[in-house]
Design an enzyme around this catalytic site. Structure first.
Site, PDB file in Angstrom:
ATOM      1  N   HIS A   7     -15.258  37.241 -22.323  1.00 10.07           N
ATOM      2  CA  HIS A   7     -15.109  37.104 -20.872  1.00 10.07           C
ATOM      3  C   HIS A   7     -13.694  36.703 -20.481  1.00 10.07           C
ATOM      4  O   HIS A   7     -12.939  36.181 -21.293  1.00 10.07           O
ATOM      5  CB  HIS A   7     -16.125  36.132 -20.263  1.00 10.07           C
ATOM      6  CG  HIS A   7     -16.080  34.711 -20.758  1.00 10.07           C
ATOM      7  ND1 HIS A   7     -16.865  34.242 -21.791  1.00 10.07           N
ATOM      8  CD2 HIS A   7     -15.356  33.648 -20.351  1.00 10.07           C
ATOM      9  CE1 HIS A   7     -16.620  32.961 -21.978  1.00 10.07           C
ATOM     10  NE2 HIS A   7     -15.702  32.558 -21.131  1.00 10.07           N
ATOM     11  N   HIS A  79      -8.853  31.242 -18.336  1.00 11.84           N
ATOM     12  CA  HIS A  79      -8.867  31.454 -19.790  1.00 11.84           C
ATOM     13  C   HIS A  79      -9.479  32.809 -20.115  1.00 11.84           C
ATOM     14  O   HIS A  79     -10.107  33.442 -19.267  1.00 11.84           O
ATOM     15  CB  HIS A  79      -9.611  30.333 -20.531  1.00 11.84           C
ATOM     16  CG  HIS A  79     -11.092  30.231 -20.254  1.00 11.84           C
ATOM     17  ND1 HIS A  79     -11.637  29.397 -19.308  1.00 11.84           N
ATOM     18  CD2 HIS A  79     -12.155  30.846 -20.837  1.00 11.84           C
ATOM     19  CE1 HIS A  79     -12.956  29.503 -19.320  1.00 11.84           C
ATOM     20  NE2 HIS A  79     -13.302  30.396 -20.243  1.00 11.84           N
ATOM     21  N   GLU A 130     -10.466  30.635 -25.350  1.00  9.43           N
ATOM     22  CA  GLU A 130     -11.767  30.148 -25.800  1.00  9.43           C
ATOM     23  C   GLU A 130     -12.234  31.061 -26.929  1.00  9.43           C
ATOM     24  O   GLU A 130     -12.090  32.288 -26.834  1.00  9.43           O
ATOM     25  CB  GLU A 130     -12.770  30.203 -24.636  1.00  9.43           C
ATOM     26  CG  GLU A 130     -14.186  29.774 -25.014  1.00  9.43           C
ATOM     27  CD  GLU A 130     -15.176  29.862 -23.835  1.00  9.43           C
ATOM     28  OE1 GLU A 130     -14.754  30.260 -22.718  1.00  9.43           O
ATOM     29  OE2 GLU A 130     -16.352  29.544 -24.045  1.00  9.43           O
TER      30      GLU A 130
HETATM   31  C1  LIG Z   1     -19.096  26.933 -19.452  1.00 13.76           C
HETATM   32  C2  LIG Z   1     -18.664  26.622 -20.824  1.00 13.76           C
HETATM   33  C3  LIG Z   1     -17.527  27.451 -21.369  1.00 13.76           C
HETATM   34  C4  LIG Z   1     -18.023  28.864 -21.637  1.00 13.76           C
HETATM   35  O1  LIG Z   1     -19.049  28.965 -22.361  1.00 13.76           O
HETATM   36  O2  LIG Z   1     -17.440  29.867 -21.200  1.00 13.76           O
HETATM   37  C5  LIG Z   1     -16.280  27.410 -20.516  1.00 13.76           C
HETATM   38  O3  LIG Z   1     -15.612  28.339 -20.261  1.00 13.76           O
HETATM   39  S1  LIG Z   1     -15.826  25.798 -19.975  1.00 13.76           S
HETATM   40  C6  LIG Z   1     -14.270  26.058 -19.148  1.00 13.76           C
HETATM   41  C7  LIG Z   1     -13.615  24.777 -18.851  1.00 13.76           C
HETATM   42  N1  LIG Z   1     -13.268  24.054 -20.057  1.00 13.76           N
HETATM   43  C8  LIG Z   1     -12.019  23.957 -20.530  1.00 13.76           C
HETATM   44  O4  LIG Z   1     -11.067  24.515 -19.969  1.00 13.76           O
HETATM   45  C9  LIG Z   1     -11.847  23.139 -21.791  1.00 13.76           C
HETATM   46  C10 LIG Z   1     -10.457  23.210 -22.359  1.00 13.76           C
HETATM   47  N2  LIG Z   1      -9.450  22.825 -21.374  1.00 13.76           N
HETATM   48  C11 LIG Z   1      -8.771  21.655 -21.444  1.00 13.76           C
HETATM   49  O5  LIG Z   1      -8.956  20.856 -22.341  1.00 13.76           O
HETATM   50  C12 LIG Z   1      -7.784  21.378 -20.322  1.00 13.76           C
HETATM   51  O6  LIG Z   1      -8.112  22.149 -19.197  1.00 13.76           O
HETATM   52  C13 LIG Z   1      -6.323  21.696 -20.740  1.00 13.76           C
HETATM   53  C14 LIG Z   1      -6.113  23.156 -21.102  1.00 13.76           C
HETATM   54  C15 LIG Z   1      -5.893  20.774 -21.894  1.00 13.76           C
HETATM   55  C16 LIG Z   1      -5.420  21.397 -19.537  1.00 13.76           C
HETATM   56  O7  LIG Z   1      -5.599  20.077 -19.170  1.00 13.76           O
HETATM   57  P1  LIG Z   1      -5.037  19.544 -17.754  1.00 13.76           P
HETATM   58  O8  LIG Z   1      -5.230  18.070 -17.783  1.00 13.76           O
HETATM   59  O9  LIG Z   1      -5.588  20.322 -16.631  1.00 13.76           O
HETATM   60  O10 LIG Z   1      -3.553  19.934 -17.696  1.00 13.76           O
HETATM   61  P2  LIG Z   1      -2.293  19.372 -18.430  1.00 13.76           P
HETATM   62  O11 LIG Z   1      -1.404  18.834 -17.386  1.00 13.76           O
HETATM   63  O12 LIG Z   1      -2.620  18.504 -19.611  1.00 13.76           O
HETATM   64  O13 LIG Z   1      -1.707  20.732 -18.924  1.00 13.76           O
HETATM   65  C17 LIG Z   1      -0.705  20.798 -19.887  1.00 13.76           C
HETATM   66  C18 LIG Z   1       0.043  22.089 -19.637  1.00 13.76           C
HETATM   67  O14 LIG Z   1      -0.834  23.212 -19.775  1.00 13.76           O
HETATM   68  C19 LIG Z   1      -0.849  23.994 -18.579  1.00 13.76           C
HETATM   69  N3  LIG Z   1      -2.206  24.506 -18.361  1.00 13.76           N
HETATM   70  C20 LIG Z   1      -3.267  23.767 -17.988  1.00 13.76           C
HETATM   71  N4  LIG Z   1      -4.343  24.576 -17.885  1.00 13.76           N
HETATM   72  C21 LIG Z   1      -3.919  25.819 -18.178  1.00 13.76           C
HETATM   73  C22 LIG Z   1      -4.576  27.084 -18.226  1.00 13.76           C
HETATM   74  N5  LIG Z   1      -5.885  27.197 -17.938  1.00 13.76           N
HETATM   75  N6  LIG Z   1      -3.863  28.161 -18.574  1.00 13.76           N
HETATM   76  C23 LIG Z   1      -2.528  28.078 -18.862  1.00 13.76           C
HETATM   77  N7  LIG Z   1      -1.835  26.884 -18.849  1.00 13.76           N
HETATM   78  C24 LIG Z   1      -2.549  25.795 -18.488  1.00 13.76           C
HETATM   79  C25 LIG Z   1      -0.416  23.037 -17.494  1.00 13.76           C
HETATM   80  O15 LIG Z   1       0.118  23.730 -16.420  1.00 13.76           O
HETATM   81  C26 LIG Z   1       0.616  22.196 -18.223  1.00 13.76           C
HETATM   82  O16 LIG Z   1       1.833  22.900 -18.317  1.00 13.76           O
HETATM   83  P3  LIG Z   1       3.199  22.294 -17.804  1.00 13.76           P
HETATM   84  O17 LIG Z   1       3.054  22.126 -16.333  1.00 13.76           O
HETATM   85  O18 LIG Z   1       4.237  23.307 -18.187  1.00 13.76           O
HETATM   86  O19 LIG Z   1       3.344  20.980 -18.530  1.00 13.76           O
HETATM   87 CO    CO Z   2     -15.426  30.457 -20.722  1.00 10.46          CO
END
Ligand SMILES: CC[C@@H](C(=O)O)C(=O)SCCNC(=O)CCNC(=O)[C@H](O)C(C)(C)COP(=O)(O)OP(=O)(O)OC[C@H]1O[C@@H](n2cnc3c(N)ncnc32)[C@H](O)[C@@H]1OP(=O)(O)O
Ligand code: CO
Length: 134
Positions: A7, A79, A130
């Site tokens: 997905h 993602h 993922e």
């Molecule tokens: C329903 C269940 C399952 C399924 O079966 O399909 C799912 O899909 S659940 C979906 C939701 N779950 C998750 O996303 C779990 C994993 N994600 C995480 O642990 C966090 O979201 C993260 C990726 C660690 C980000 O954490 P967050 O606190 O929001 O941000 P940070 O400030 O720590 O981010 C650091 C850095 O990464 C960039 N970032 C954040 N999210 C994304 C993204 N989705 N894609 C690309 N880049 C991302 C963020 O912008 C930061 O970058 P800088 O600004 O350059 O530092």
């Molecule tokens: Co998902």
């Protein structure tokens, strides 16, 4: 190691509006909202002939998608999910290669009842990945 694209997930600011748009404007086969408290999201899956779209909306106080929506208030691609045969073997190989597994490193059960893991977007060209064991 990776197989089919399972997905593409889109974080949305209004879940019902997004579902109505996919159902109406795009004529898609849109499922029902599904709360996933272990993941901090409510999801709606949309079946396409060759893959699925996952609409994501925050659930609870500590949703992992809240920060993304704060930075992208109109929503955006959050993602992509690839299928793997053996998620533990995939994790071990990725960790040996230096990739960061998010969370505890142990797979959680995802929206399809299968084990899932997430890989840090900074290790994969800015794309949150993922993995889902099929
Ligand atoms: C329903 C269940 C399952 C399924 O079966 O399909 C799912 O899909 S659940 C979906 C939701 N779950 C998750 O996303 C779990 C994993 N994600 C995480 O642990 C966090 O979201 C993260 C990726 C660690 C980000 O954490 P967050 O606190 O929001 O941000 P940070 O400030 O720590 O981010 C650091 C850095 O990464 C960039 N970032 C954040 N999210 C994304 C993204 N989705 N894609 C690309 N880049 C991302 C963020 O912008 C930061 O970058 P800088 O600004 O350059 O530092
Ligand atoms: Co998902």
């Amino acid at each position: 190691m990776i197989g089919r694209l399972n997905h593409v997930a889109i974080a949305v600011p209004d879940l019902e509006a997004a579902a109505a748009q996919y159902r109406g404007a795009l004529g898609a086969d849109v499922g029902a909202p599904q709360d996933e408290p272990d993941h901090g999201v409510t999801v709606i899956f949309i079946d396409l002939p060759n893959t699925k779209i996952e609409l994501l909306y925050p659930l609870g106080e500590a949703s992992p998608i809240q920060g993304f929506l704060d930075k992208n208030p109109s929503g955006g691609i959050h993602h992509i999910c690839y299928e793997v045969d053996d998620i533990a073997a995939a994790r071990d190989k990725l960790m040996a290669d230096g990739a960061r597994i998010l969370g505890t490193g142990e797979p959680k059960i995802g929206a399809h009842g299968k084990p899932v893991l997430f890989l840090h977007p900074k290790d994969f060209n800015g794309c949150l990945i993922e993995l889902e064991e099929i």
